[in-house]
Design an enzyme around this catalytic site. Structure first.
Site, mmCIF file in Angstrom:
data_model
loop_
_atom_site.group_PDB
_atom_site.id
_atom_site.type_symbol
_atom_site.label_atom_id
_atom_site.label_comp_id
_atom_site.label_asym_id
_atom_site.label_seq_id
_atom_site.Cartn_x
_atom_site.Cartn_y
_atom_site.Cartn_z
ATOM 1 C CE LYS A 197 25.627 3.154 -14.572
ATOM 2 N NZ LYS A 197 25.485 2.130 -13.545
HETATM 3 C C1 LIG Z 1 24.322 1.753 -12.761
HETATM 4 C C2 LIG Z 1 24.376 0.387 -12.184
HETATM 5 C C3 LIG Z 1 23.226 -0.407 -12.063
HETATM 6 C C4 LIG Z 1 21.849 0.108 -12.426
HETATM 7 O O1 LIG Z 1 21.697 0.361 -13.796
HETATM 8 P P1 LIG Z 1 20.540 1.350 -14.314
HETATM 9 O O2 LIG Z 1 20.770 1.493 -15.765
HETATM 10 O O3 LIG Z 1 20.752 2.639 -13.562
HETATM 11 O O4 LIG Z 1 19.253 0.703 -13.971
HETATM 12 C C5 LIG Z 1 23.369 -1.700 -11.584
HETATM 13 N N1 LIG Z 1 24.575 -2.183 -11.222
HETATM 14 C C6 LIG Z 1 25.696 -1.455 -11.308
HETATM 15 C C7 LIG Z 1 26.992 -2.037 -10.884
HETATM 16 C C8 LIG Z 1 25.654 -0.147 -11.805
HETATM 17 O O5 LIG Z 1 26.770 0.572 -11.898
#
Ligand SMILES: *Cc1c(COP(=O)(O)O)cnc(C)c1O
Length: 494
Positions: free
Chosen positions: A109
Site C-alpha cells: 500500500k
Molecule cells: C491490500 C493487500 C492485498 C490485496 O490488495 P487489493 O488491492 O485489495 O486486491 C494483498 N496483500 C496485502 C499484504 C495487502 O495489504
C-alpha cells in the site's frame, strides 16, 4: 481526458477533481473516459522507477502541471523506501518475486499511499479549495497504517481509519494504534472489513454526516480512489523492464503476473498497465479461503452468500471487492446500464451474474486460484526450504496460485507480487517455517525469524514496542455514522 463514473458517463471530472472526490456521488467509481495512447515499454528501457512513474502519471493525469507530477514523484519515492530500486525484482527458481514492501509501513500500500497525499494536495491547490479534506479509510489491515503514515500532518487534510476489531494481525493493530500526527484518528469497528468499507462508502450520502461537514469535504484513500490505482500501474512496468534488462524476456514478449487479491485494486492496476501496452499474457487472481473472486471467474456469478472466514492473510479477507466494478465496466464495453443493474442486484440480493460473452472476455486475461490455510502455510514452508527466502502469508497465497498456473503454462515467464514483509505476520511465518506452533509474542517471533534468515527487521516494525498507544476506541457498527459525524464536527471547528 476526463474521468467519468462507472454508473453515469455524463458525470465527468478532471483527474484532479476525481482524486479529490474519491467515490462518485452515484456510488460508481471513476475511470478515464478513454484509454490514453499506449506506451512502448522499449521507450522506458533505461528508466529509473521514478522516471517510469513520471511517464505513467503524466499519461493519466493530463490536467496536472508536469512540474507538480515530478515533485510528487521525487518526494514520494525517496529514502523512505529501504531499497533504492523502490520495488526490486528478485529471481527465484521458476519465476520472479516483485518485492513491494520496502516502504515505511512494510506493505505494498505504501507504493500508492506515499504519493496519493501529494497528488491530493496538488489537486487542492489547482482547484483553489479552502475546505479541509477529510479522508475516510476502511482497512483490512495494511491500508490503514499506510494512509496514516502518508497523510500525517499533511496540510488541509485529516484522516480517519476504521479497522475491524477482530481480524487484523496484532502487529497491524499496533501499527495503527501508535500512529503519529495531529490530523489522524483511528477507530476499531465491531465488524469485518466489508462492514468498514460499507460504512465509509455510506458516509458521504448520510444526512447526519453531511450536516456536520462545514468547510469539510469527504474523500477516500481506499482503492475506490483512482489516485490509488494509477501509481500502482508503475511497478508492473518496472518489473517488466527489470526482466528485459536481465535478459529474462525479450522486449515485447508477454509475461504473466500473479496477484494476491482482496479489493481487486492491485490486479486492476495490472489490467490498466495491459490496456496501455504492457505485454501481459494473464493476470492470475489469487485468493485465500474467502474465494468469492475465484468462484466468479469460474461461474460468472458473484455471490456474497457465504460466511466470512478470518485467515492468516487478513488483508485479503474481503467478500465485496469494490474494484471489480471497474473491470466489469471496461469488459462490458462501458455499458453503464448493465453496471447499474449488476450493482443494484449486489446491494439488493447480495449477488449478480454477468452475461456469458462478458465472462468469456474477462477469462481471456484473468485466471483465478485460491489457497486454504494449510496450503498457505505449506507454501511458506516449502518456499523457504527451496530458496532460503521468507514470504508472508499473502505472498504465499500467490505462490500457491503460481505453482498451479505454471503446471498449465510452463513456458510463460511469471512475476509473483510480494505484497507484505514477512515480519508483519511473524508468528504465522515462523510457525510455518518450523512446522510447529510459535508460542511467543510477535516481537520474539520477529527476532527468531531474523536470526533464521539474516534479513533485518524493518525499522518501522522494530520500533513499535517503544511507541505509546494513542487510539483504543472501539465502537459498534450502528455507531459508525454518528462517530463520523462527530469527527466531521470536530474538524469543522479546527
Ligand atoms: C491490500 C493487500 C492485498 C490485496 O490488495 P487489493 O488491492 O485489495 O486486491 C494483498 N496483500 C496485502 C499484504 C495487502 O495489504
Amino acid at each position: 481526458m476526463r474521468y467519468i463514473s462507472t454508473r453515469d458517463r455524463n458525470h465527468s471530472l478532471t483527474s484532479a477533481q476525481a482524486i479529490l472526490q474519491g467515490l462518485a456521488p452515484d456510488g460508481g467509481l471513476y475511470l478515464m473516459d478513454a484509454m490514453p495512447d499506449p506506451i512502448n515499454p522499449a521507450s522506458l528501457r533505461n528508466a529509473s522507477y521514478q522516471s517510469i512513474a513520471d511517464a505513467i502519471l503524466r499519461l493519466f493525469l493530463p490536467d496536472y502541471p508536469e512540474q507538480a507530477i515530478r515533485r510528487c514523484v521525487s518526494e514520494a519515492y525517496d529514502d523512505k523506501f529501504n531499497d533504492p530500486a523502490i520495488a526490486p525484482l528478485r529471481p527465484f527458481d521458476g519465476g520472479s518475486l516483485l518485492e513491494l514492501w520496502h516502504g515505511p509501513t512494510s506493505a505494498f500500500k505504501d507504493l500508492a499511499l506515499t504519493i496519493l497525499p501529494r497528488l491530493l494536495s496538488s489537486a487542492y491547490e489547482q482547484n483553489h479549495l479552502e475546505d479541509t479534506i477529510s479522508i475516510l479509510t476502511a482497512t483490512s489491515g495494511d491500508t490503514g497504517k499506510a494512509a496514516l503514515a502518508g497523510f500525517a500532518d499533511v496540510p488541509h487534510t485529516a484522516v480517519t481509519v476504521f479497522y475491524p476489531e477482530i481480524g487484523v494481525s496484532p502487529i497491524q493493530k499496533l501499527q495503527m494504534q501508535t500512529a503519529a500526527g495531529r490530523n489522524v484518528s483511528v477507530i476499531a469497528l465491531q465488524g469485518n472489513f466489508d462492514d468498514c468499507q460499507r460504512l465509509v462508502k455510506a458516509a458521504a450520502g448520510d444526512p447526519g454526516v453531511r450536516s456536520a461537514c462545514r468547510h469539510v469535504r469527504i474523500s477516500s484513500a481506499n482503492s475506490i480512489n483512482i489516485g490509488r490505482l494509477i501509481p500502482q500501474i508503475v511497478y508492473y512496468f518496472s518489473a517488466y523492464l527489470d526482466l528485459v534488462r536481465s535478459g529474462t524476456v525479450q522486449c515485447g514478449e508477454p509475461v504473466s503476473f500473479i496477484v494476491p487479491t482482496g479489493n481487486f485494486g492491485d490486479i486492476l492496476a495490472g489490467y490498466l498497465a495491459r490496456e496501455i501496452g504492457l505485454p501481459v499474457q494473464h493476470l492470475v487472481c489469487a485468493s485465500n479461503a474467502n474465494h468469492v473472486l475465484t468462484d466468479f471467474l469460474e461461474t460468472g456469478t458473484y455471490s456474497t452468500h457465504r460466511s466470512f472466514q478470518p485467515t492468516i492473510s487478513p488483508s485479503m479477507d474481503i467478500l465485496v471487492s469494490s474494484n471489480l466494478e471497474r473491470l466489469l465496466y471496461l469488459a462490458s464495453g462501458r455499458d453503464e446500464e448493465l453496471i447499474r443493474s449488476l450493482m443494484g442486484a449486489l446491494s439488493d440480493s447480495g449477488s449478480y451474474t454477468v452475461p456469458a460473452s462478458m465472462l468469456e472476455r474477462i477469462r481471456q486475461v484473468f485466471r483465478g486460484c485460491w489457497a486454504d490455510e494449510a496450503e498457505t502455510m505449506k507454501e511458506i514452508h516449502d518456499f523457504h526450504e527451496e530458496s532460503g527466502l521468507l514470504i508472508d502469508p499473502h505472498t504465499a497465497v500467490a505462490m500457491h496460485a503460481f505453482r498451479s498456473y505454471r503446471r498449465e503454462f510452463p513456458e510463460i515467464p511469471c512475476v509473483v507480487l510480494s505484497t507484505a514483509s514477512p515480519y508483519k505476520f511473524p508468528r504465522a511465518v515462523l510457525s510455518a517455517v518450523q512446522g510447529k506452533p510459535a508460542d511467543m509474542d510477535d516481537f520474539e517471533a520477529m527476532r527468531q525469524l531474523s536470526a533464521l534468515s539474516g534479513m533485518p527487521v524493518p525499522q518501522g516494525l522494530a520500533e513499535l514496542p517503544g511507541l505509546p498507544v494513542r487510539f483504543r476506541r472501539v465502537i459498534r457498527l450502528e455507531e459508525g455514522l454518528s462517530a463520523i459525524a462527530e469527527r466531521m464536527e470536530e474538524l469543522s471547528h479546527d
